[in-house]
Each structure stands twice: as C-alpha cells, then as structure tokens.
Design an enzyme around this catalytic site. Structure first.
Site, PDB file in Angstrom:
ATOM      1  N   SER A 164     -25.001 -18.183  21.640  1.00  0.00           N
ATOM      2  CA  SER A 164     -24.415 -18.743  20.419  1.00  0.00           C
ATOM      3  C   SER A 164     -25.443 -19.387  19.510  1.00  0.00           C
ATOM      4  CB  SER A 164     -23.309 -19.745  20.770  1.00  0.00           C
ATOM      5  OG  SER A 164     -23.788 -20.724  21.664  1.00  0.00           O
ATOM      6  N   HIS A 184     -26.370 -25.028  18.262  1.00  0.00           N
ATOM      7  CA  HIS A 184     -25.748 -24.365  17.108  1.00  0.00           C
ATOM      8  C   HIS A 184     -26.419 -24.792  15.802  1.00  0.00           C
ATOM      9  CE1 HIS A 184     -21.745 -23.763  19.500  1.00  0.00           C
ATOM     10  NE2 HIS A 184     -22.735 -23.034  19.947  1.00  0.00           N
TER      11      HIS A 184
END
Length: 489
Positions: free
Chosen positions: A268, A320
């Site tokens: 991610s 992230h």
C-alpha cells in the site's frame, strides 16, 4: 464512465429511410472526417480504430448493421479497466460526424459513393462481423489476461503476480492466510525499525511485497491494477517500475522513522506512491482538461478516504503518507521527460537523480533514528540457549546399554540442570527492551523448558524404579512438546 475488464459503450441507431448500403457509406465518410482508420469492412459494417495520443490509448470502433438497426460501439484497447467516458465520447463524436455528413451529402452523391463502396467490398469472403458474441469462457480468459504483461501494461501484472506468489509461498510455509504471525512476517522481510537500525536495510523494499492476510492482499492488488492501467501507459515501463520501487522505499522510510516497534508490511505504501505520481501529473497539462477533472475527483476521493480510514489504528498511515509525498515529488520530477518523449536520455537522467535523492534520504532517516542495541544483545545472549538445549538433550544420545547411574546422572545433573539454566537465561532477557513478538516467543520457550523438566523428572523415576507406569504420562508430555516445536517452525 465505463468500468470493466475491457470498458465499452454502444448505442443503437435506426436506419429510417436509409438503406444499409447508404447508411454504411455515410458512416464511412464520418469515420474519415474523424481521422479514424478502418482496418476491416464488409457489407454489414466495419471495425475502425480511433486516433491515439501520448496520454490516451486508442479504442476499437465497431459498426454492425442488422435489418433496420445499426449498432455503433467503442471498446478500450491496451489493457484499460476504466475509460472515464472516453468510449462514450467516441460514439457521440461519430454520431455528430454522421449527422453532419448526412446533412451535406446530396442524394446523387450518396448513390455514387454507395456504389463505389459496394464495388470495393469482397462479398465472397466470410464476414468477421457476423461471428457469434463473446462467450463466457472468453470473458474468463479476458479476466485472466489482466495477469499477463502487455506492451503498455507490462510491470503492473508482474507486480501483482509477484505479490500473489509470495503470499502463496508464505501460506505454504505455514503462515496463517488471514493473520500471519509477527515472527513469520519478520522472517519473510517485514519492515521493523530495530532490525533496520542494525543494518538489515533490504527490509525497506522486501516489505512492499508482503501482506498481512488475504484481505490485505486483495484490496492492495485491486488498487494496484486500478492505478496501473491508468498510469503505466502514461509513464512507460522504466519510469513506472522506478516509481513503484522508489515510492515503496519512501513509504518504508517514513514508517521506520515514525514507528519504534511496529512491524510493517504491504504494497500500500508503494501504491499510494503511484497515486501521488498520478496526482502530480493531474496538476499539469499532460492530460486534457475535461479528463483531468474527472480523474482528480476519483483519485482524490480514494486518497482522502484511505488516509482517513487509516486513522482508525492498525494501519500504517505513516507509510501511506510517505509513499504519497514521495510519489508527488517523483511525479513532478518525471514531468519534463514526459513532455519531451523524443529525448529518452531525459528520462534516464530523471530516474538516476531520483535514485540518488532516495539514497541520501535513506541515509538521513536511518542515521536520525536511535540505534537499537537490545536485539543485538539478545541475539548474542540467546546463542547460549541453543548451546544449553543441545547439552540438555544429551540423554537421548546415550547408548541403549548405558549404565543406570549414567542415565540418571544425564537426566538429573545435566538435563534438568540445563533446562533450569535456560529458564534463568530467559528471565534475564526480559530486562532488555524487546519487541512484543520476541517477548511472546520467549514466554512460549519458557513453557517448553518446563515441559522438558516435567518429562525428565518422570523419566528419572521410570529409570530409577525400573518401571513403565510413567510411560503414558511421558508420551503425553512429549506430544505437547512436539506440538510446541512445530509452532516454532
């Protein structure tokens, strides 16, 4: 906005007073005005290709005339899953051009052009436009084509396949597919600051190919395919894979800097990096204004929602954010080479400069975090556990005809003694600042040592009394020990 394995848009048009031949003639003229190329034509229609650009791939335009109805369709090519209304715009452009040609052409001119078109067709050949519609089997094949590298969609399927393969290998190796243990993740290369601080820098990239459960994998792979089909054709192979790897490292560095004891894994961070690259490009004029607005909305919603969701806990939002920020930087750095595709050296220089920047960033982040000595000390002291365990198991190396007093000595004065020494060693290691998964493992090891002691005490009685009445209890404890040993594998 069409979404699918191959996005498509179509409309049906009544012929009204036109014959099929006249309709086909006007449609052919309309395609010529749009600068589309027809690569197949028959009496029942044609297959054409729309014009392409550096950013937008072409679509296949298909016209099929049956009785008093014509069906015009536009279908994406080049591995797209989302077309952002491109196919609908193609159909609308065709209809507008058709109306213009029909309004301008005279009946006599239409008759002449229809005859010319009729004469140019090979009516004896099989009509490809009358081949039956795609079967369910073919649709399944089209789905699996997402996992096959193509010219403009090359590294995305490779990355997806690699992530899936590693997850399968982890599962085969004993990892729980829904929630793999911390120790397994560490063994496979998860990101963990204490290990990074003692020189295991490779974890900054290997963690980008690991996943903490099958749902984690599926969500990340969907997001990767989503952005890959849009971004890889724009960047090209080398820039795309460089962006993935560099933003993955950027995400890992942010996670390492922010978290002291968190075990981090997943694609991610790199995926957020690709979205960051895309957001950077969307603020430039590399993409047409109307499409840019739609993409900014959809990509922006994805980023904001996932960052907000990450605030719930249990999600590495630091990775992230690190991936997103590094993606923005990389996107702007690659813009000059995308504006000048005729200068490939510009792209090479950009990638090289980004690699150097990431190298210095890595050096700075790693030097800024405190060096974790506890695991190094732990590893050195834990070596004694293995040595003591080997000596404690010496009783099993005795010959079958060994004297009774030798067996009793080996069990009590060496075996039980060394197991107790290991328990004392584990107690002393608790004073170190160890991560939770190491403390949990040491707790299990202490239980293992206590089980060994119980088994040895019963073995001592059995030998001393020359009795078999303890055999069942010893076997039961040994089963528990065997089960515990498997959990360490």
């Amino acid at each position: 906005m069409a979404i699918g394995i191959t996005p498509k848009y179509q409309e049906e048009i009544p012929l009204h007073a036109l014959t099929a031949q006249e309709f086909l003639t006007i449609a052919t003229e309309a395609v010529a005005r749009l600068n589309w190329s027809i690569h197949y034509q028959s009496a029942s229609g044609f297959i054409a290709q729309s014009s392409t650009s550096a950013i937008n791939s072409s679509s296949e335009i298909k016209l099929i005339i049956e009785e008093q109805t014509a069906t015009i369709s536009s279908e994406s090519t080049g591995g797209e899953m989302i077309d952002f209304n491109k196919n609908k715009k193609n159909v609308q452009a065709f209809l507008a051009a058709f109306d213009t040609v029909q309004a301008e052409i005279s009946p006599d001119e239409l008759s002449v052009k229809s005859q010319e078109l009729h004469n140019s067709l090979d009516l004896s050949a099989a009509d490809l436009l009358k081949i039956p519609a795609e079967s369910a089997t073919q649709k399944v094949k089209n789905f699996f084509s997402l996992f096959i590298p193509k010219r403009d969609f090359f590294f995305t399927p490779i990355l997806v396949n690699l992530n899936i393969l590693i997850f399968i290998l982890m599962a085969i190796g004993g990892a729980n597919i829904f929630s793999p243990s911390s120790e397994i993740l560490i063994n496979w290369g998860a990101n963990f600051r204490p290990l990074i601080s003692i020189g295991q820098y490779w974890r900054l990239i290997t963690n980008c190919f690991l996943h903490i459960g099958i749902l984690h994998l599926l969500f990340n792979m969907y997001a990767l395919v989503y952005v890959g089909v849009l971004l890889e054709p724009m960047l090209g192979k080398s820039k795309f894979i460089a962006a993935y790897l560099l933003t993955g490292i950027g995400a890992s560095l942010a996670s390492t800097w922010w978290h002291e004891q968190t075990i981090s894994a997943g694609a991610s961070g790199a995926i957020f990096g690709l979205y960051g690259v895309f957001l950077a490009l969307l603020t430039t004029d590399l993409i047409e204004k109307e499409t840019r607005k739609e993409l900014l909305t959809s990509i922006g919603i994805f980023v904001v929602y996932n960052l907000a969701y990450g605030m719930k806990g249990g999600i590495d939002n630091a990775a992230h954010i690190g991936g997103l920020v590094s993606g923005l930087v990389i996107g702007y750095a690659l813009t000059p080479s995308l504006r000048n595709p005729e200068k490939p050296s510009l792209g090479i220089v950009s990638i090289a400069a980004l690699c150097i920047l990431m190298l210095f960033s890595s050096f700075g982040v790693i030097k800024s975090i405190p060096n974790t000595e506890s695991l190094t000390t732990y590893d050195k002291r834990f070596e004694r556990f293995r040595t003591l365990e080997t000596m404690a198991l010496g009783v099993y190396t005795l010959k079958a005809d060994a004297k009774k007093e030798d067996v009793l000595y080996e069990i009590r004065d060496r075996g039980i003694y060394y197991w107790n020494e290991n328990i004392s060693l584990l107690d002393s290691l608790e004073q170190l600042n160890l991560p939770p998964f190491v403390r949990e493992r040491d707790k299990t090891l202490k239980e293992y040592c206590n089980l060994r002691i119980k088994a040895y005490e019963l073995m001592y009685k059995a030998v001393d009394e020359n009795s078999h009445k303890y055999d069942a209890d010893i076997a039961k404890i040994n089963q528990q020990i065997e089960s515990m040993l498997k959990s360490f594998e």
